[in-house]
Design a protein around this motif. Structure first.
Motif, mmCIF file in Angstrom:
data_model
loop_
_atom_site.group_PDB
_atom_site.id
_atom_site.type_symbol
_atom_site.label_atom_id
_atom_site.label_comp_id
_atom_site.label_asym_id
_atom_site.label_seq_id
_atom_site.Cartn_x
_atom_site.Cartn_y
_atom_site.Cartn_z
ATOM 1 N N UNK A 43 0.829 -1.198 0.000
ATOM 2 C CA UNK A 43 0.000 0.000 0.000
ATOM 3 C C UNK A 43 0.867 1.253 0.000
ATOM 4 N N UNK A 44 1.976 1.209 0.719
ATOM 5 C CA UNK A 44 2.894 2.354 0.726
ATOM 6 C C UNK A 44 3.394 2.655 -0.684
ATOM 7 N N UNK A 45 3.837 1.622 -1.394
ATOM 8 C CA UNK A 45 4.342 1.819 -2.756
ATOM 9 C C UNK A 45 3.219 2.215 -3.706
ATOM 10 N N UNK A 46 2.039 1.609 -3.534
ATOM 11 C CA UNK A 46 0.897 1.967 -4.373
ATOM 12 C C UNK A 46 0.506 3.425 -4.158
ATOM 13 N N UNK A 47 0.503 3.860 -2.910
ATOM 14 C CA UNK A 47 0.167 5.251 -2.620
ATOM 15 C C UNK A 47 1.137 6.214 -3.266
ATOM 16 N N UNK A 48 2.414 5.848 -3.281
ATOM 17 C CA UNK A 48 3.400 6.703 -3.941
ATOM 18 C C UNK A 48 3.194 6.743 -5.442
ATOM 19 N N UNK A 49 2.771 5.623 -6.034
ATOM 20 C CA UNK A 49 2.429 5.626 -7.458
ATOM 21 C C UNK A 49 1.253 6.567 -7.709
ATOM 22 N N UNK A 50 0.273 6.542 -6.813
ATOM 23 C CA UNK A 50 -0.890 7.415 -6.954
ATOM 24 C C UNK A 50 -0.511 8.891 -6.833
ATOM 25 N N UNK A 51 0.608 9.183 -6.171
ATOM 26 C CA UNK A 51 1.028 10.581 -6.059
ATOM 27 C C UNK A 51 1.431 11.158 -7.410
ATOM 28 N N UNK A 52 1.649 10.281 -8.409
ATOM 29 C CA UNK A 52 1.878 10.771 -9.772
ATOM 30 C C UNK A 52 0.624 11.439 -10.309
ATOM 31 N N UNK A 53 -0.527 10.924 -9.880
ATOM 32 C CA UNK A 53 -1.814 11.444 -10.330
ATOM 33 C C UNK A 53 -2.248 12.613 -9.469
ATOM 34 N N UNK A 54 -2.061 12.477 -8.161
ATOM 35 C CA UNK A 54 -2.493 13.507 -7.208
ATOM 36 C C UNK A 54 -1.266 13.907 -6.391
ATOM 37 N N UNK A 55 -0.472 14.877 -6.876
ATOM 38 C CA UNK A 55 0.799 15.217 -6.222
ATOM 39 C C UNK A 55 0.655 15.878 -4.860
ATOM 40 N N UNK A 56 -0.497 16.447 -4.558
ATOM 41 C CA UNK A 56 -0.703 17.084 -3.260
ATOM 42 C C UNK A 56 -0.847 16.018 -2.179
ATOM 43 N N UNK A 57 0.040 16.058 -1.171
ATOM 44 C CA UNK A 57 0.010 15.057 -0.102
ATOM 45 C C UNK A 57 -1.323 15.077 0.639
ATOM 46 N N UNK A 58 -1.836 16.281 0.931
ATOM 47 C CA UNK A 58 -3.090 16.351 1.675
ATOM 48 C C UNK A 58 -4.280 15.888 0.853
ATOM 49 N N UNK A 59 -4.326 16.274 -0.435
ATOM 50 C CA UNK A 59 -5.436 15.834 -1.291
ATOM 51 C C UNK A 59 -5.428 14.325 -1.476
ATOM 52 N N UNK A 60 -4.247 13.753 -1.656
ATOM 53 C CA UNK A 60 -4.153 12.306 -1.809
ATOM 54 C C UNK A 60 -4.575 11.604 -0.532
ATOM 55 N N UNK A 61 -4.185 12.156 0.611
ATOM 56 C CA UNK A 61 -4.569 11.563 1.896
ATOM 57 C C UNK A 61 -6.085 11.554 2.066
ATOM 58 N N UNK A 62 -6.738 12.652 1.694
ATOM 59 C CA UNK A 62 -8.202 12.730 1.808
ATOM 60 C C UNK A 62 -8.862 11.633 0.977
ATOM 61 N N UNK A 63 -8.393 11.447 -0.246
ATOM 62 C CA UNK A 63 -8.982 10.433 -1.130
ATOM 63 C C UNK A 63 -8.725 9.029 -0.592
ATOM 64 N N UNK A 64 -7.504 8.756 -0.152
ATOM 65 C CA UNK A 64 -7.178 7.420 0.345
ATOM 66 C C UNK A 64 -7.890 7.112 1.661
ATOM 67 N N UNK A 65 -8.100 8.127 2.480
ATOM 68 C CA UNK A 65 -8.838 7.911 3.727
ATOM 69 C C UNK A 65 -10.289 7.528 3.443
#
Length: 470
Positions: free
Chosen positions: A123-145
């Motif tokens: 999940x850690x590596x997958x989340x980092x891959x998703x940061x290519x799509x959503x580079x904002x750490x906070x926005x990505x966190x909101x979606x993953x939560x």
């Protein structure tokens, strides 16, 4: 100019910037104002404005303002334009729900994995891959939560482990679409050694050889650290947080397959072109062209999906609004350069270069990168901002590295990576507070889970950077 006045003005200026960062105030206007004041001080003591090829307006009082205008023009036509269209494309992907589809498609297989701790590095590596799509750490966190967190907890993962993974997903994934990578590539391209360097070249040739091993090391450390912390927490009778509903993205298989690729299309195109170039095929594709081509493909897909030309064209307004939303990043770049120009004008940069020259030949080339990484760590931990100091330092990296007799890559790579890694260790960073608030835990509890993997990653990437680039 007297050294006392020069160093006094410089120390006061840096203290004000650090104070503003710690207080989480908007740093752009601070950098602009202090840069202007330093230029006026330099002019008052007989120094000129230390900008290459700068032409005075004829009115000394207006020259610092003209310097800012010139810098805006220069930035907008280079790194600034790339950042603007990146913001526009990301906004359009959100408008057509493509970002949600990508997250949904990539996280679905996670639900099928039964081993809780195998999930941690995956999940850690997958989340980092998703940061290519959503580079904002906070926005990505909101979606993953909202999407991935319920799946992980239902699979048996503790809330703190799941929260720690999500808080560390947007770290150092190598991408030529990152505004920090665009900024440093643009700065390096102005030097003789790296003339013509693109963001893709910088990321795939230099950034990736450090960041990818660092990600793998952090994934392994995450696995052991979270398992260790969970065992210690068993005696505390930890209760699972209330689970939010998993957000489902409607649509058929074809829709999901196509729209899951659209947010990743620019990076896919750049990787393909880079691979072709490595085989000797002469082809050039800039980040700007890759994004605009992807935008055209996305508009065509929307037109086919909606069969409504009016609505499809109306939705493209999100692209231009997104460009406007990215303007503060461009302003931050210019503000950082203005601040550095002020320091140059009072003579501080020349003084620092002279001081760094003494390091040459003494096998102490790591001192400058170490100092800058330590300064980055201090500012990030106190302010929660992972990139503000980096952007302010971009114009300084080349001259300081040259004075120290080391490759600028030994400065740019570790400093850029350190800011992004240590953001997840600051209890006042937006991503930590978002995760802590959602899973009903204290920020320091999240930081306890994120600190060891991120600090381990920072140490590893610094040592690796020194081995490779010094």
């Amino acid at each position: 100019m007297s050294p006392i006045i020069m160093y006094g003005a410089a120390i006061l200026a840096v203290c004000v910037v650090v104070f503003m960062l710690i207080k989480k105030m908007d740093i752009k206007m601070t950098l602009f104002l202090i840069g202007i004041i330093l230029m006026y001080i330099a002019m008052a003591f007989g120094n000129g404005i230390a900008i290459s090829d700068f032409e005075s307006s004829g009115i000394a009082l207006l020259d610092p303002l003209k310097a800012i205008v010139d810098q805006f023009k220069s930035t907008i036509t280079s790194a600034g334009f790339i950042i603007l269209i990146l913001g526009g494309y990301s906004s359009y992907m959100s408008q057509i729900k493509a970002n949600n589809v990508t997250v949904s498609v990539l996280t679905r297989p996670i639900a099928k994995i039964k081993s809780v701790y195998i999930l941690v590095p995956l999940v850690f590596l997958l989340g980092n891959v998703l940061s290519l799509v959503i580079p904002s750490a906070s926005n990505l966190a909101v979606i993953l939560l909202a999407t991935l967190y319920p799946i992980m907890v239902r699979a048996g993962m503790s809330p703190l482990t799941a929260g720690a993974i999500i808080a560390t997903t947007a770290t150092v994934m190598p991408t030529p679409l990152g505004s920090d990578n665009v900024a440093i590539a643009a700065e390096l391209a102005n030097t003789a050694e790296f003339a013509g360097l693109t963001a893709s070249d910088y990321v795939f040739k230099y950034h990736a050889i450090v960041s990818i091993p660092t990600l793998l090391i952090m994934a392994v450390v995450h696995y052991f650290w979270q398992r260790f912390q969970d065992k210690r927490a068993v005696s505390k009778g930890e209760v699972d947080a209330k689970l939010p509903d998993v957000e489902e993205v409607p649509g058929g298989k074809l829709f999901r397959a196509v729209y899951a690729v659209l947010p990743l299309l620019p990076i896919i195109l750049l990787i393909v072109v880079f691979a072709l170039q490595s085989f000797g095929i002469e082809i050039e594709l800039s980040v700007e062209v890759a994004i605009l081509f992807s935008l055209v493909i996305a508009i065509v897909c929307e037109l086919i999906r909606t069969r409504n030309g009016r609505e499809t064209l109306k939705s493209t307004e999100a692209f231009f609004k997104g460009m406007g939303g990215a303007l503060p990043i461009v302003a931050l770049l210019v503000a950082g350069t203005t601040f550095v120009n002020g320091l140059k004008s009072i003579g501080l940069i020349d003084a620092l270069q002279s001081a760094m020259t003494g390091i040459q030949g003494n096998n102490l080339g790591f001192v400058l990168p170490l100092i800058l990484v330590a300064l980055t760590a201090l500012i990030v931990l106190l302010s929660g901002s992972g990139t503000a100091l980096f952007f302010a330092m971009v114009p300084l990296m080349v001259p300081l590295a040259a004075a120290a007799g080391i490759s600028v890559l030994a400065v740019s790579v570790p400093m850029g990576l350190a800011g992004n890694l240590l953001r997840a260790v600051s209890p006042v960073s937006a991503v930590i507070m978002i995760v802590a608030g959602t899973i009903k835990k204290e920020p320091l509890e999240i930081v306890k889970r994120t600190s060891v993997p991120m600090v381990a990653g920072t140490i590893f990437m610094f040592v690796l950077s020194m081995i490779i680039f010094l």
